[in-house]
Design an enzyme around this catalytic site. Structure first.
Site: not given
Ligand code: GLA
Length: 368
Positions: A154, A259
């Site tokens: 991220e 995810e």
């Protein structure tokens, strides 16, 4: 006859009634790996049913939390690997492809990492030294036992710029290259990944592609990009997901859907932080506390069916699809971004039974 019924009932109780049915990892074996994030209870067997589901259905695992910096190195130089060791042992015992998650991230990283001895900001040299020591210690412990690492998580903002994190502020833009270089030195046999969410947004994706190309141009190894799939019933659209997969595949990188979970609840991210923190006062944010209505169950099933059809159409680019959790009851979505909601994002329900979405995902592969 009576004996036969008793025998079947006993098999069902033992969970054997299912043993002749094909599993996710079996029906997808020619296309991509099927993974799940597992917590300590799943890895250790303290959650026995989920433990068995992981063994039966998955051929890859990712640690939900136990390898994040705050868990493995909560204080300077103080490493705690007990849970991470259990996780790796679980994967080895069942011959799974083990993904380490995650080495460098702005979240779940203790504040001391970015500070000097007087609680002022660390210098670039100090932070680089910490980064390298951490990567060496963690990847080094599992050298040749962990097959892949989410090196960086991220790092891109929604507009495609670099996320303003202490890593960026203190080290500068080359912190990304350093993280991948240190990881390659410490874990030369492991695959190295960049992992992020919302990469279906073109502007965010452009930022990620820019950074990945910089690494490639500098000759720094990166093997794959992890596309976090924290999605919803209606968005992102299949077209947006398809464009994302194709754009990354063009870079000659492996693509992973990581995810994966599909929230069926109102999207609080689109609302103010005030709303997010006031769940008790807002029942409308938690519309299905007692069970998922049939109509929503159908939408969830159709969403999973459409997604796996898309993944199968792109199986040459996709190396793995990993769910973020095993069953609805322990999904992070029940607690985040608001506490105490009841979500239904996965293929197994709170009773650890297969949902219609599970059957749909199996059928899509069988009919391919
Ligand atoms: C991010 C992280 C994961 C996890 C999920 C939600 O996507 O990469 O480690 O924290 O959020 O639980």
């Amino acid at each position: 006859m009576k004996k036969c019924i008793l025998f079947v009932a006993a098999l069902a109780v033992l969970g054997c009634a299912d043993s002749d049915k094909p599993t996710l990892k079996q029906v997808y074996q020619d296309y991509f790996k099927i993974g799940a994030a597992v917590n300590y209870s799943v890895a250790s067997g303290k959650d026995p049913d989920a433990h068995l589901i992981a063994i039966r259905e998955m051929n890859s695992i990712t640690p939900e939390n136990c390898m994040k910096w705050e868990h493995v190195q909560p204080n300077p130089g103080e490493f705690t690997f007990e849970r991470a060791d259990r996780f790796v042992k679980f994967g080895e015992e069942h011959n799974m492809f083990i993904v380490g998650h995650t080495l460098i991230w702005h979240s779940q990283t203790p504040e001391w990492v970015f500070q000097d001895d007087n609680e002022g900001a660390a210098t670039r040299d100090l932070l680089l030294k910490r980064m390298q020591e951490h990567i060496n210690a963690v990847t080094g412990r599992y050298a040749e036992r962990i097959q892949a690492w989410d090196v960086l998580n991220e790092a891109i903002e929604e507009d495609g710029s670099l996320r303003q994190t202490p890593w960026l502020r203190i080290i500068g833009e080359d912190y990304i290259q350093k993280a991948f270089e240190f990881a390659k030195q410490a874990a030369p046999y492991a695959e190295l990944y960049y992992n992020d969410y919302n990469l279906w947004k073109p502007e965010k994706r452009r930022g990620a592609i820019r950074e990945i190309k910089k690494l490639m141009d500098a000759g720094v190894r990166i093997d794959a990009v992890g596309l976090q799939g924290h999605w919803r019933l209606g968005d992102p659209t299949l077209e947006q997901i398809q464009a994302m997969i194709e754009d990354f595949a063009k870079l000659d990188l492996k693509v992973m859907i990581t995810e994966l979970d599909i929230s069926v609840l109102p999207n609080v991210w689109a609302m103010s932080a005030d709303v997010r923190n006031s769940i008790e006062k807002r029942d409308d944010l938690n519309p299905f506390p007692g069970g998922i209505p049939d109509s929503v169950q159908t939408q969830l099933t159709e969403r999973y069916q459409a997604l796996f059809r898309l993944f199968l159409d792109h199986h040459q680019s996709i190396d793995r699809v990993t769910f973020w959790g095993i069953y609805d009851g322990t999904s992070w979505l029940n607690h985040y971004p608001v506490r105490g909601r009841t979500d239904y994002p996965l293929l197994f329900n709170r009773e650890l039974q297969k949902k219609p979405a599970y059957d749909a995902v199996i059928q899509v592969a069988q009919q391919h």
